[in-house]
Design a protein around this motif. Structure first.
Motif, PDB file in Angstrom:
ATOM      1  N   ILE A  61      -2.484  34.851   9.715  1.00  0.00           N
ATOM      2  CA  ILE A  61      -2.946  36.183   9.317  1.00  0.00           C
ATOM      3  C   ILE A  61      -2.102  37.268   9.953  1.00  0.00           C
ATOM      4  N   ALA A  62      -1.758  37.096  11.229  1.00  0.00           N
ATOM      5  CA  ALA A  62      -0.970  38.106  11.939  1.00  0.00           C
ATOM      6  C   ALA A  62       0.410  38.281  11.320  1.00  0.00           C
ATOM      7  N   ASN A  63       0.971  37.214  10.776  1.00  0.00           N
ATOM      8  CA  ASN A  63       2.288  37.307  10.139  1.00  0.00           C
ATOM      9  C   ASN A  63       2.253  38.173   8.885  1.00  0.00           C
ATOM     10  N   VAL A  64       1.078  38.272   8.263  1.00  0.00           N
ATOM     11  CA  VAL A  64       0.940  39.064   7.038  1.00  0.00           C
ATOM     12  C   VAL A  64       0.460  40.481   7.341  1.00  0.00           C
ATOM     13  N   THR A  65      -0.557  40.600   8.179  1.00  0.00           N
ATOM     14  CA  THR A  65      -1.190  41.913   8.420  1.00  0.00           C
ATOM     15  C   THR A  65      -0.742  42.578   9.709  1.00  0.00           C
ATOM     16  N   GLY A  66      -0.155  41.808  10.621  1.00  0.00           N
ATOM     17  CA  GLY A  66       0.155  42.343  11.935  1.00  0.00           C
ATOM     18  C   GLY A  66      -0.994  42.064  12.900  1.00  0.00           C
ATOM     19  N   THR A  67      -0.696  42.022  14.163  1.00  0.00           N
ATOM     20  CA  THR A  67      -1.711  41.688  15.166  1.00  0.00           C
ATOM     21  C   THR A  67      -2.697  42.827  15.416  1.00  0.00           C
ATOM     22  N   GLU A  68      -2.294  44.070  15.101  1.00  0.00           N
ATOM     23  CA  GLU A  68      -3.120  45.220  15.443  1.00  0.00           C
ATOM     24  C   GLU A  68      -4.444  45.263  14.681  1.00  0.00           C
ATOM     25  N   VAL A  69      -4.492  44.675  13.492  1.00  0.00           N
ATOM     26  CA  VAL A  69      -5.701  44.762  12.671  1.00  0.00           C
ATOM     27  C   VAL A  69      -6.460  43.435  12.604  1.00  0.00           C
ATOM     28  N   TYR A  70      -6.062  42.457  13.416  1.00  0.00           N
ATOM     29  CA  TYR A  70      -6.724  41.153  13.356  1.00  0.00           C
ATOM     30  C   TYR A  70      -8.199  41.254  13.720  1.00  0.00           C
ATOM     31  N   PHE A  71      -8.544  42.190  14.599  1.00  0.00           N
ATOM     32  CA  PHE A  71      -9.933  42.314  15.040  1.00  0.00           C
ATOM     33  C   PHE A  71     -10.879  42.576  13.870  1.00  0.00           C
ATOM     34  N   ARG A  72     -10.372  43.162  12.802  1.00  0.00           N
ATOM     35  CA  ARG A  72     -11.244  43.499  11.675  1.00  0.00           C
ATOM     36  C   ARG A  72     -11.808  42.264  10.975  1.00  0.00           C
ATOM     37  N   PHE A  73     -11.126  41.152  11.082  1.00  0.00           N
ATOM     38  CA  PHE A  73     -11.631  39.941  10.439  1.00  0.00           C
ATOM     39  C   PHE A  73     -12.908  39.451  11.106  1.00  0.00           C
ATOM     40  N   PHE A  74     -13.131  39.840  12.351  1.00  0.00           N
ATOM     41  CA  PHE A  74     -14.374  39.474  13.029  1.00  0.00           C
ATOM     42  C   PHE A  74     -15.568  40.230  12.447  1.00  0.00           C
ATOM     43  N   TRP A  75     -15.285  41.254  11.651  1.00  0.00           N
ATOM     44  CA  TRP A  75     -16.384  41.992  11.004  1.00  0.00           C
ATOM     45  C   TRP A  75     -17.080  41.133   9.954  1.00  0.00           C
ATOM     46  N   MET A  76     -16.493  39.994   9.612  1.00  0.00           N
ATOM     47  CA  MET A  76     -17.163  39.088   8.681  1.00  0.00           C
ATOM     48  C   MET A  76     -18.430  38.503   9.295  1.00  0.00           C
ATOM     49  N   LEU A  77     -18.510  38.500  10.612  1.00  0.00           N
ATOM     50  CA  LEU A  77     -19.708  37.986  11.268  1.00  0.00           C
ATOM     51  C   LEU A  77     -20.843  38.995  11.052  1.00  0.00           C
ATOM     52  N   PRO A  78     -21.927  38.590  10.416  1.00  0.00           N
ATOM     53  CA  PRO A  78     -23.007  39.539  10.096  1.00  0.00           C
ATOM     54  C   PRO A  78     -23.905  39.816  11.309  1.00  0.00           C
ATOM     55  N   MET A  79     -23.312  40.376  12.353  1.00  0.00           N
ATOM     56  CA  MET A  79     -24.046  40.546  13.603  1.00  0.00           C
ATOM     57  C   MET A  79     -25.243  41.476  13.433  1.00  0.00           C
ATOM     58  N   THR A  80     -25.013  42.635  12.837  1.00  0.00           N
ATOM     59  CA  THR A  80     -26.094  43.611  12.691  1.00  0.00           C
ATOM     60  C   THR A  80     -27.223  43.065  11.838  1.00  0.00           C
ATOM     61  N   ALA A  81     -26.872  42.468  10.690  1.00  0.00           N
ATOM     62  CA  ALA A  81     -27.888  41.926   9.789  1.00  0.00           C
ATOM     63  C   ALA A  81     -28.649  40.783  10.445  1.00  0.00           C
ATOM     64  N   THR A  82     -27.945  39.931  11.187  1.00  0.00           N
ATOM     65  CA  THR A  82     -28.591  38.784  11.826  1.00  0.00           C
ATOM     66  C   THR A  82     -29.572  39.230  12.900  1.00  0.00           C
ATOM     67  N   ILE A  83     -29.135  40.166  13.747  1.00  0.00           N
ATOM     68  CA  ILE A  83     -30.012  40.661  14.808  1.00  0.00           C
ATOM     69  C   ILE A  83     -31.228  41.356  14.212  1.00  0.00           C
ATOM     70  N   ALA A  84     -30.998  42.169  13.178  1.00  0.00           N
ATOM     71  CA  ALA A  84     -32.105  42.895  12.553  1.00  0.00           C
ATOM     72  C   ALA A  84     -33.100  41.933  11.904  1.00  0.00           C
ATOM     73  N   TYR A  85     -32.583  40.936  11.200  1.00  0.00           N
ATOM     74  CA  TYR A  85     -33.461  39.982  10.511  1.00  0.00           C
ATOM     75  C   TYR A  85     -34.244  39.148  11.524  1.00  0.00           C
ATOM     76  N   ALA A  86     -33.558  38.662  12.555  1.00  0.00           N
ATOM     77  CA  ALA A  86     -34.236  37.859  13.576  1.00  0.00           C
ATOM     78  C   ALA A  86     -35.286  38.685  14.313  1.00  0.00           C
ATOM     79  N   ALA A  87     -34.945  39.957  14.621  1.00  0.00           N
ATOM     80  CA  ALA A  87     -35.904  40.828  15.297  1.00  0.00           C
ATOM     81  C   ALA A  87     -37.137  41.049  14.437  1.00  0.00           C
ATOM     82  N   GLY A  88     -36.920  41.245  13.137  1.00  0.00           N
ATOM     83  CA  GLY A  88     -38.044  41.434  12.224  1.00  0.00           C
ATOM     84  C   GLY A  88     -38.935  40.212  12.143  1.00  0.00           C
ATOM     85  N   LYS A  89     -38.318  39.027  12.087  1.00  0.00           N
ATOM     86  CA  LYS A  89     -39.095  37.795  12.018  1.00  0.00           C
ATOM     87  C   LYS A  89     -39.841  37.520  13.322  1.00  0.00           C
ATOM     88  N   LEU A  90     -39.204  37.854  14.454  1.00  0.00           N
ATOM     89  CA  LEU A  90     -39.883  37.682  15.739  1.00  0.00           C
ATOM     90  C   LEU A  90     -41.073  38.622  15.846  1.00  0.00           C
TER      91      LEU A  90
END
Length: 252
Positions: A61-90
């Motif tokens: 990926i870095a060879n195509v996009t560069g290393t500076e923007v690699y962090f954006r691929f971690f945005w695929m992790l649905p952290m906000t939605a997961t925390i919100a859904y789990a909190a609601g169920k709890l």
């Protein structure tokens, strides 16, 4: 592997929200039996995280996009939605008089795990207008806009990423890619952002080569010589930025 871990550490901050996310994933894995929910909140994020931490994937990926923007691929992790859904169920699982207390504790944990976003004034600031961009950009673009003509203008780095969000008829000789990617060189950008005292003559020459009708420069920026002696005429200062104009560079 160290590069991918460094990216993860950079985006995870103190790690508190990531810890809450991990707890939320485990909670949903243990308590949610629906396959579709497990795929969304457990299996897909786990697979994505494994792939993103893989050095081979990082290199590809870095060879195509560069290393500076690699962090954006971690945005695929649905952290906000997961925390919100789990909190609601709890919260939903707690019955009786303890439910309100449980809700307050959940909110307190999430709030205390984060930071007040405006404490980082270098990156985030309260909106100055309905466009959510610096007011200086709005005022300057309104001033240099020419109906029916293409206006090329050079802006300092703190403004250039907002210009075309507001007025797409204004062009610039370089964009944010020059700011983010060290391997991209642009002589005019280097001069505009150079520490010390760059040459006014050289700024004007490079701006003219790029067809810039306007040079927008901070009034606090010291230059050697005068831009007015090099074909650009001072017009006015707007919100702390001096405007220099060369009519011969207008297109159309």
């Amino acid at each position: 592997m160290s590069d991918t871990v460094a990216v993860w550490q950079k985006i995870s901050g103190s790690g508190a929200l990531c810890a809450i996310y991990l707890v939320a994933v485990i909670f949903l894995f243990l308590h949610k039996k629906r396959k579709s929910l497990r795929i969304l909140f457990v299996y897909f994020p786990l697979l994505a995280l494994i792939l993103l931490l893989c050095p081979a994937v990082y290199e590809a990926i870095a060879n195509v996009t560069g290393t500076e923007v690699y962090f954006r691929f971690f945005w695929m992790l649905p952290m906000t939605a997961t925390i919100a859904y789990a909190a609601g169920k709890l919260y939903e699982a707690v019955q009786g008089k303890y439910r309100l207390f449980a809700g307050a504790v959940i909110l307190a944990v999430i709030i205390l795990a984060g930071d007040y976003i405006y404490d980082n004034g270098d990156v985030f600031a309260a909106a100055e207008n309905e466009y959510h961009i610096p007011q200086a950009v709005v005022d300057i673009c309104d001033e240099i806009h020419r109906e029916g003509k293409e206006v090329v203008a050079v802006f300092p780095s703190e403004l250039l990423i907002y210009v075309r969000q507001y007025d797409c008829t204004i062009y610039m000789p370089y964009g944010r890619d020059v700011m983010l990617m060290s391997e991209i060189e642009h002589p005019l950008y280097d001069l505009m952002e150079k520490t010390g005292t760059p040459s006014a003559r050289l700024i004007c020459e490079l701006a003219a080569e790029d067809g810039c009708a306007y040079i927008v420069i901070s009034e606090n920026k010291e230059v050697w010589g005068s831009l007015e002696q090099c074909g650009y005429v001072y017009t006015q200062t707007i919100d702390g930025y001096a405007l220099y104009f060369n009519e011969d560079m207008l297109i159309g």
